[in-house]
Design an enzyme around this catalytic site. Structure first.
Site, PDB file in Angstrom:
ATOM      1  N   ALA A 131       0.838  -1.213   0.000  1.00 45.95           N
ATOM      2  CA  ALA A 131       0.000   0.000   0.000  1.00 45.95           C
ATOM      3  C   ALA A 131       0.864   1.252   0.000  1.00 45.95           C
ATOM      4  O   ALA A 131       1.450   1.618   1.021  1.00 45.95           O
ATOM      5  CB  ALA A 131      -0.911   0.014   1.229  1.00 45.95           C
ATOM      6  N   GLY A 341      28.143  16.829 -22.784  1.00 47.84           N
ATOM      7  CA  GLY A 341      28.825  15.647 -22.217  1.00 47.84           C
ATOM      8  C   GLY A 341      29.211  15.861 -20.767  1.00 47.84           C
ATOM      9  O   GLY A 341      29.154  14.933 -19.954  1.00 47.84           O
ATOM     10  N   GLU A 364       5.148  11.350  -1.349  1.00 46.44           N
ATOM     11  CA  GLU A 364       4.036  12.212  -0.895  1.00 46.44           C
ATOM     12  C   GLU A 364       2.964  12.373  -1.963  1.00 46.44           C
ATOM     13  O   GLU A 364       2.392  13.446  -2.146  1.00 46.44           O
ATOM     14  CB  GLU A 364       4.576  13.550  -0.405  1.00 46.44           C
ATOM     15  CG  GLU A 364       5.329  13.349   0.886  1.00 46.44           C
ATOM     16  CD  GLU A 364       5.616  14.619   1.621  1.00 46.44           C
ATOM     17  OE1 GLU A 364       4.696  15.425   1.784  1.00 46.44           O
ATOM     18  OE2 GLU A 364       6.760  14.767   2.057  1.00 46.44           O
TER      19      GLU A 364
HETATM   20  C1  LIG Z   1      12.975   7.557  -1.532  1.00 41.33           C
HETATM   21  C2  LIG Z   1      11.583   7.370  -0.994  1.00 41.33           C
HETATM   22  C3  LIG Z   1      11.251   7.917   0.234  1.00 41.33           C
HETATM   23  C4  LIG Z   1       9.966   7.723   0.755  1.00 41.33           C
HETATM   24  N1  LIG Z   1       9.682   8.182   2.033  1.00 41.33           N
HETATM   25  C5  LIG Z   1       8.516   7.808   2.621  1.00 41.33           C
HETATM   26  C6  LIG Z   1       8.263   8.101   4.011  1.00 41.33           C
HETATM   27  O1  LIG Z   1       9.089   8.737   4.702  1.00 41.33           O
HETATM   28  N2  LIG Z   1       7.120   7.654   4.580  1.00 41.33           N
HETATM   29  C7  LIG Z   1       6.191   6.961   3.870  1.00 41.33           C
HETATM   30  O2  LIG Z   1       5.182   6.585   4.438  1.00 41.33           O
HETATM   31  N3  LIG Z   1       6.385   6.668   2.548  1.00 41.33           N
HETATM   32  C8  LIG Z   1       7.532   7.064   1.912  1.00 41.33           C
HETATM   33  N4  LIG Z   1       7.763   6.755   0.594  1.00 41.33           N
HETATM   34  C9  LIG Z   1       6.757   6.010  -0.143  1.00 41.33           C
HETATM   35  C10 LIG Z   1       6.085   6.810  -1.248  1.00 41.33           C
HETATM   36  O3  LIG Z   1       5.201   7.753  -0.692  1.00 41.33           O
HETATM   37  C11 LIG Z   1       5.397   5.810  -2.187  1.00 41.33           C
HETATM   38  O4  LIG Z   1       6.423   5.113  -2.880  1.00 41.33           O
HETATM   39  C12 LIG Z   1       4.472   6.488  -3.161  1.00 41.33           C
HETATM   40  O5  LIG Z   1       3.341   7.004  -2.498  1.00 41.33           O
HETATM   41  C13 LIG Z   1       3.991   5.537  -4.266  1.00 41.33           C
HETATM   42  O6  LIG Z   1       3.565   4.318  -3.757  1.00 41.33           O
HETATM   43  P1  LIG Z   1       4.117   2.953  -4.393  1.00 41.33           P
HETATM   44  O7  LIG Z   1       5.589   3.047  -4.464  1.00 41.33           O
HETATM   45  O8  LIG Z   1       3.520   1.823  -3.647  1.00 41.33           O
HETATM   46  O9  LIG Z   1       3.590   2.960  -5.887  1.00 41.33           O
HETATM   47  P2  LIG Z   1       2.170   2.412  -6.395  1.00 41.33           P
HETATM   48  O10 LIG Z   1       1.093   2.941  -5.522  1.00 41.33           O
HETATM   49  O11 LIG Z   1       2.273   0.947  -6.578  1.00 41.33           O
HETATM   50  O12 LIG Z   1       2.093   3.122  -7.809  1.00 41.33           O
HETATM   51  C14 LIG Z   1       2.798   2.634  -8.950  1.00 41.33           C
HETATM   52  C15 LIG Z   1       2.401   3.496 -10.152  1.00 41.33           C
HETATM   53  O13 LIG Z   1       0.983   3.384 -10.389  1.00 41.33           O
HETATM   54  C16 LIG Z   1       0.391   4.660 -10.350  1.00 41.33           C
HETATM   55  N5  LIG Z   1      -0.929   4.549  -9.744  1.00 41.33           N
HETATM   56  C17 LIG Z   1      -1.270   3.970  -8.562  1.00 41.33           C
HETATM   57  N6  LIG Z   1      -2.583   4.068  -8.352  1.00 41.33           N
HETATM   58  C18 LIG Z   1      -3.101   4.714  -9.425  1.00 41.33           C
HETATM   59  C19 LIG Z   1      -4.415   5.126  -9.807  1.00 41.33           C
HETATM   60  N7  LIG Z   1      -5.471   4.907  -9.021  1.00 41.33           N
HETATM   61  N8  LIG Z   1      -4.560   5.778 -10.983  1.00 41.33           N
HETATM   62  C20 LIG Z   1      -3.489   6.028 -11.775  1.00 41.33           C
HETATM   63  N9  LIG Z   1      -2.236   5.671 -11.471  1.00 41.33           N
HETATM   64  C21 LIG Z   1      -2.040   5.021 -10.310  1.00 41.33           C
HETATM   65  C22 LIG Z   1       1.335   5.526  -9.519  1.00 41.33           C
HETATM   66  O14 LIG Z   1       1.192   6.903  -9.834  1.00 41.33           O
HETATM   67  C23 LIG Z   1       2.695   4.968  -9.947  1.00 41.33           C
HETATM   68  O15 LIG Z   1       3.068   5.553 -11.165  1.00 41.33           O
HETATM   69  C24 LIG Z   1       9.010   6.998   0.023  1.00 41.33           C
HETATM   70  C25 LIG Z   1       9.348   6.484  -1.241  1.00 41.33           C
HETATM   71  C26 LIG Z   1      10.616   6.639  -1.730  1.00 41.33           C
HETATM   72  C27 LIG Z   1      10.960   6.027  -3.063  1.00 41.33           C
END
Ligand SMILES: Cc1cc2nc3c(=O)[nH]c(=O)nc-3n(C[C@H](O)[C@H](O)[C@H](O)COP(=O)(O)OP(=O)(O)OC[C@H]3O[C@@H](n4cnc5c(N)ncnc54)[C@H](O)[C@@H]3O)c2cc1C
Length: 381
Positions: A131, A341, A364
């Site tokens: 999630a 480059g 976020e």
């Molecule tokens: C370096 C880093 C730091 C982070 N820090 C924190 C933190 O401190 N605390 C915390 O809680 N989280 C943190 N996160 C998590 C971050 O908030 C999530 O990675 C982000 O919200 C996306 O979730 P996911 O990676 O599960 O992608 P997914 O939800 O699996 O999404 C994958 C793709 O599908 C797209 N997508 C998903 N649902 C839909 C929809 N309904 N319609 C259209 N497109 C959709 C998304 O836009 C994305 O392109 C961090 C992530 C990273 C990489």
């Protein structure tokens, strides 16, 4: 409060001080922390000495109150130097926001005394392996047991997770009830049952610590529940209203740093006997960069102004975050282009800036989630 495009004297003084700090303390070491992926404790300690560890802390703990506009000025200046390093302190804002929104006096005392006087780091624990975008799908459970809640689950991609002393954690009291059963907790990272899992090896913001945080039968006293049972999801959404403009400001600062570097390089790089800045193709790229950075900064400031004046700001926050992140990706990519480059070489900072920019379209709320929020709001109007 009247609308103004002019910073106050205090804000201008802060900006000048931070510009010097960035030149002296961040720019000289940013490549080192990018290469080594070490957590930049010495630089962050200097930021703490300047009172920047927790920008959202109430005045009685921090000695000063930073409104949202001022927080964004600070974020912009720090990220003009290095987003990865700056995230060490800026993440504390995200993690602390639930405590600002819903914390009682005892909770705020404990949290902000540690944040402002003891130099502790904080993490916001929401995302899970199953999630991310769908916050309502979290499965970390909080089961009531007498005066305690017992937390079980894994949070992933947690910024500052490996160095934080305190977490705000979103959990569900009943998986079958969705957002209505969620609760936010303050959790001391020393509690038994908490362990740190794998550290992410990332494309950019390598100075920032990103890890898994695992909760295995962690007993949290009920006095650390923020607000009430069932308010957790709402607190998370309110947190994003406050934190998304800050991500927009991070994007503006990072883009500004890349733009300035490319502009100065274009003035002195000779190709075909003339500085490349004399060619219209390069001039137009620079003009577009400046135009988009200025527009993004205005969106950030508008969303902050609405937030500071207690006006609805969800839509403005998403506009600022989404546009800022998108133009930051474009500006940093074009900065690489202007350096040719040399832009692709690690000897110059713009390739790092381009790698750092990508995360702003992901965390976020991804670029797609922001557009869903924006579209949802505009269709309700
Ligand atoms: C370096 C880093 C730091 C982070 N820090 C924190 C933190 O401190 N605390 C915390 O809680 N989280 C943190 N996160 C998590 C971050 O908030 C999530 O990675 C982000 O919200 C996306 O979730 P996911 O990676 O599960 O992608 P997914 O939800 O699996 O999404 C994958 C793709 O599908 C797209 N997508 C998903 N649902 C839909 C929809 N309904 N319609 C259209 N497109 C959709 C998304 O836009 C994305 O392109 C961090 C992530 C990273 C990489």
């Amino acid at each position: 409060m009247a609308l103004s495009f002019v910073y106050t004297e205090e804000q201008l003084a802060l900006q000048t001080m931070l510009r010097k700090f960035v030149e002296n303390e961040i720019i000289p070491v940013r490549a080192h922390y990018d290469e080594s992926e070490e957590f930049p404790f010495p630089v962050l300690q200097k930021m703490q000495e300047l009172g920047l560890n927790c920008l959202v802390a109430p005045e009685k703990y921090n000695g000063v109150y930073y409104d949202s506009v001022t927080q964004c000025i600070i974020a912009e200046e720090l990220c003009r130097g290095c987003t990865g390093i700056a995230l060490g302190v800026l993440t504390n804002c995200l993690a602390s926001e639930p405590v600002v929104i819903a914390g009682n006096e005892e909770q705020q005392d404990w949290w902000f005394t540690r944040a402002c006087h003891e130099g502790k780091f904080q993490s916001f624990c929401v995302t899970e392996p199953g999630a991310g975008s769908n916050v309502a799908g979290i499965t970390t459970t909080a089961k009531k047991d007498g005066d305690y809640y017992v937390l079980n689950g894994t949070k992933c991609f947690i910024t500052n997770g490996g160095v934080a002393s305190q977490f705000t954690v979103l959990a569900t009291l009943d998986r079958s009830m969705g957002p209505a059963a969620m609760a936010f907790f303050i959790v001391d990272s020393d509690l038994e049952g908490i362990s740190i899992g794998k550290k992410e090896l990332k494309m950019g913001i390598k100075a920032s610590n990103t890890v898994e945080v695992i909760f295995d039968n962690v007993r949290v006293h009920k006095k650390w529940l923020l607000g009430h049972e069932g308010t957790g999801f709402k607190i998370a959404m309110k947190t994003f209203d406050a934190s998304r403009p800050l991500v927009g400001a991070i994007a503006v600062g990072l883009a500004q740093g890349a733009y300035e570097y490319a502009r100065d390089y274009a003035r002195q790089r000779i190709a075909f006997g003339k500085p490349i800045a004399s060619y219209q193709a390069i001039q137009f790229m620079l003009a577009d960069m400046l135009m988009k950075i200025e527009a993004a900064r205005l969106l950030v400031q508008k969303s902050c102004w609405l937030f500071d004046n207690n006006m609805p700001s969800t839509q403005a926050a998403s506009l600022a975050k989404c546009f800022g992140a998108d133009i930051c990706m474009e500006v940093t990519t074009n900065a690489v282009q202007i350096l040719g480059g040399y832009g692709y070489s690690r000897e110059y900072p713009v390739e790092k800036m381009m790698r750092d920019a990508k995360i702003l379209q992901i965390f976020e709320g991804t670029a797609q989630i922001q557009r869903m929020v924006i579209a949802g709001n505009l269709l309700r109007e």
